[in-house]
Design a protein around this motif. Structure first.
Motif, PDB file in Angstrom:
ATOM      1  N   MET A   1       4.532  11.127   7.353  1.00  8.81           N
ATOM      2  CA  MET A   1       3.269  10.414   7.254  1.00  8.81           C
ATOM      3  C   MET A   1       3.567   8.909   7.268  1.00  8.81           C
ATOM      4  O   MET A   1       4.502   8.443   6.627  1.00  8.81           O
ATOM      5  CB  MET A   1       2.579  10.827   5.956  1.00  8.81           C
ATOM      6  N   HIS A   2       2.788   8.150   7.990  1.00 12.26           N
ATOM      7  CA  HIS A   2       2.972   6.705   8.065  1.00 12.26           C
ATOM      8  C   HIS A   2       2.532   6.067   6.745  1.00 12.26           C
ATOM      9  O   HIS A   2       1.607   6.530   6.085  1.00 12.26           O
ATOM     10  CB  HIS A   2       2.158   6.131   9.230  1.00 12.26           C
ATOM     11  N   ALA A   3       3.188   4.975   6.399  1.00 15.43           N
ATOM     12  CA  ALA A   3       2.896   4.284   5.148  1.00 15.43           C
ATOM     13  C   ALA A   3       1.419   3.913   5.029  1.00 15.43           C
ATOM     14  O   ALA A   3       0.832   4.013   3.948  1.00 15.43           O
ATOM     15  CB  ALA A   3       3.773   3.044   5.032  1.00 15.43           C
ATOM     16  N   LEU A   4       0.816   3.494   6.127  1.00 13.93           N
ATOM     17  CA  LEU A   4      -0.606   3.119   6.077  1.00 13.93           C
ATOM     18  C   LEU A   4      -1.506   4.329   5.836  1.00 13.93           C
ATOM     19  O   LEU A   4      -2.575   4.189   5.240  1.00 13.93           O
ATOM     20  CB  LEU A   4      -1.011   2.394   7.356  1.00 13.93           C
ATOM     21  N   ASP A   5      -1.082   5.503   6.277  1.00 13.69           N
ATOM     22  CA  ASP A   5      -1.844   6.712   5.993  1.00 13.69           C
ATOM     23  C   ASP A   5      -1.849   6.994   4.487  1.00 13.69           C
ATOM     24  O   ASP A   5      -2.869   7.392   3.931  1.00 13.69           O
ATOM     25  CB  ASP A   5      -1.269   7.918   6.734  1.00 13.69           C
ATOM     26  N   ILE A   6      -0.705   6.789   3.875  1.00 10.05           N
ATOM     27  CA  ILE A   6      -0.591   7.027   2.426  1.00 10.05           C
ATOM     28  C   ILE A   6      -1.504   6.070   1.670  1.00 10.05           C
ATOM     29  O   ILE A   6      -2.234   6.453   0.772  1.00 10.05           O
ATOM     30  CB  ILE A   6       0.870   6.835   1.955  1.00 10.05           C
ATOM     31  N   LEU A   7      -1.470   4.800   2.038  1.00  7.36           N
ATOM     32  CA  LEU A   7      -2.256   3.795   1.317  1.00  7.36           C
ATOM     33  C   LEU A   7      -3.693   3.681   1.814  1.00  7.36           C
ATOM     34  O   LEU A   7      -4.457   2.854   1.320  1.00  7.36           O
ATOM     35  CB  LEU A   7      -1.555   2.439   1.391  1.00  7.36           C
ATOM     36  N   GLY A   8      -4.057   4.508   2.769  1.00  3.06           N
ATOM     37  CA  GLY A   8      -5.435   4.526   3.243  1.00  3.06           C
ATOM     38  C   GLY A   8      -6.397   5.063   2.203  1.00  3.06           C
ATOM     39  O   GLY A   8      -7.602   4.821   2.275  1.00  3.06           O
ATOM     40  N   ASP A   9      -5.884   5.760   1.228  1.00  6.39           N
ATOM     41  CA  ASP A   9      -6.714   6.327   0.176  1.00  6.39           C
ATOM     42  C   ASP A   9      -6.881   5.299  -0.955  1.00  6.39           C
ATOM     43  O   ASP A   9      -5.890   4.777  -1.468  1.00  6.39           O
ATOM     44  CB  ASP A   9      -6.057   7.594  -0.372  1.00  6.39           C
ATOM     45  N   PRO A  10      -8.113   5.004  -1.358  1.00  2.00           N
ATOM     46  CA  PRO A  10      -8.327   3.978  -2.391  1.00  2.00           C
ATOM     47  C   PRO A  10      -7.716   4.336  -3.751  1.00  2.00           C
ATOM     48  O   PRO A  10      -7.291   3.446  -4.483  1.00  2.00           O
ATOM     49  CB  PRO A  10      -9.850   3.855  -2.483  1.00  2.00           C
ATOM     50  N   VAL A  11      -7.648   5.613  -4.075  1.00  2.00           N
ATOM     51  CA  VAL A  11      -7.043   6.012  -5.345  1.00  2.00           C
ATOM     52  C   VAL A  11      -5.551   5.693  -5.322  1.00  2.00           C
ATOM     53  O   VAL A  11      -5.008   5.127  -6.276  1.00  2.00           O
ATOM     54  CB  VAL A  11      -7.292   7.510  -5.641  1.00  2.00           C
ATOM     55  N   ARG A  12      -4.882   6.018  -4.232  1.00  3.78           N
ATOM     56  CA  ARG A  12      -3.445   5.735  -4.152  1.00  3.78           C
ATOM     57  C   ARG A  12      -3.180   4.230  -4.130  1.00  3.78           C
ATOM     58  O   ARG A  12      -2.210   3.757  -4.730  1.00  3.78           O
ATOM     59  CB  ARG A  12      -2.835   6.438  -2.947  1.00  3.78           C
TER      60      ARG A  12
END
Length: 112
Positions: A1-12
């Motif tokens: 998973m790309h880093a931006l996909d991980i941080l795309g979630d506001p909770v994360r």
């Protein structure tokens, strides 16, 4: 998973903001995230797991607690990705800094 996909979630993203401030126990993270987002302990645990498994956070046991800390490796991926866009805003920021300095200089100089 790309880093931006991980941080795309506001909770994360919010969890990462917490961990950037200081290390936190999983209970502390759950408390803040539950208050702000209204999600359960199990849901917060899932987000912590995603961050941990993708290298954004590390965890260490401390007695009965699990202490989470931010890891910077994946953030470097984002920084590298952003490099191609910096040329669009850095000259504007440099120009702004120049104008701010001029304004400060004008205020310091005696008026004639």
């Amino acid at each position: 998973m790309h880093a931006l996909d991980i941080l795309g979630d506001p909770v994360r993203r919010r969890i990462m903001e917490l961990l950037a401030e200081n290390t936190h126990s999983s209970g502390q993270v759950v408390e803040v995230i539950h208050a702000e987002f209204g999600i359960t302990q199990a849901a917060v645990s899932q987000h912590l797991r995603v961050l941990r498994e993708n290298g954004f956070a590390s965890v260490r046991p401390e007695g009965a607690k699990r202490i989470y800390a931010v890891e910077t490796g994946p953030l470097r991926q984002i920084d590298q990705w952003l490099d191609r866009f910096r040329s669009h805003w850095e000259p504007k920021l440099d120009a702004l800094a120049t104008e701010v300095a001029r304004g400060k200089r004008k205020r310091r100089l005696p008026k004639e």
